[in-house]
Design an enzyme around this catalytic site. Sequence first.
Site, PDB file in Angstrom:
ATOM      1  N   SER A  74     -19.261  -6.389  45.239  1.00 54.93           N
ATOM      2  CA  SER A  74     -20.186  -5.937  45.846  1.00 54.93           C
ATOM      3  C   SER A  74     -20.324  -4.350  45.894  1.00 54.93           C
ATOM      4  O   SER A  74     -20.210  -3.750  44.707  1.00 54.93           O
ATOM      5  CB  SER A  74     -20.499  -6.372  47.305  1.00 54.93           C
ATOM      6  OG  SER A  74     -22.100  -6.093  47.714  1.00 54.93           O
ATOM      7  N   HIS A  79     -21.229   8.563  52.637  1.00 50.53           N
ATOM      8  CA  HIS A  79     -22.161   9.984  52.572  1.00 50.53           C
ATOM      9  C   HIS A  79     -21.232  10.854  53.575  1.00 50.53           C
ATOM     10  O   HIS A  79     -20.997  10.246  54.527  1.00 50.53           O
ATOM     11  CB  HIS A  79     -23.522   9.540  52.973  1.00 50.53           C
ATOM     12  CG  HIS A  79     -24.185  10.720  52.660  1.00 50.53           C
ATOM     13  ND1 HIS A  79     -24.651  11.506  51.752  1.00 50.53           N
ATOM     14  CD2 HIS A  79     -24.630  11.730  53.952  1.00 50.53           C
ATOM     15  CE1 HIS A  79     -25.125  12.516  51.877  1.00 50.53           C
ATOM     16  NE2 HIS A  79     -25.352  12.565  53.349  1.00 50.53           N
ATOM     17  N   CYS A  94     -18.194  -9.707  49.295  1.00 49.93           N
ATOM     18  CA  CYS A  94     -18.782 -11.122  48.790  1.00 49.93           C
ATOM     19  C   CYS A  94     -17.483 -11.765  48.204  1.00 49.93           C
ATOM     20  O   CYS A  94     -16.736 -11.075  47.667  1.00 49.93           O
ATOM     21  CB  CYS A  94     -19.542 -11.037  47.610  1.00 49.93           C
ATOM     22  SG  CYS A  94     -21.237 -10.361  47.913  1.00 49.93           S
TER      23      CYS A  94
END
Length: 125
Positions: A74, A79, A94
């Site tokens: 995944s 940020h 995943c």
Amino acid sequence: MSQAPLPGEAGKADEMCSYAVDVWLDDTALLTDEAGLMALMRDAAEAGHAQVLGESVHRFPNGAVTGVLVLSQSHLSVHTWPEYNSANFDLLTCGRLNGERIIEHLRAALDISRINITRVLRDVQ
């Protein structure tokens, strides 16, 4: 953080799980350091047995950085908000990827004054 699955989820830990990690840092130099953030995320991904397939990073005029690692399992993204001394990491897992180890690696490597971690199991069926 515990490595054990949540109640009712035996055998399904981290098969599909989202982590939102909000941190506030005492030492904010990393918040504007593209190379340092990406190295930190690559190291964290490796600690959680993730395979990095690609990456992208962008630095904004105020010094904020957005970076993402595309994982075979995944993604891991960040940020930063230098004006607030904070960063937001997002991890979607995943398969047998160890999200807890990735989060612990990030936590141990950062000079954190405050942290909020939200973990949500995602339904894949």
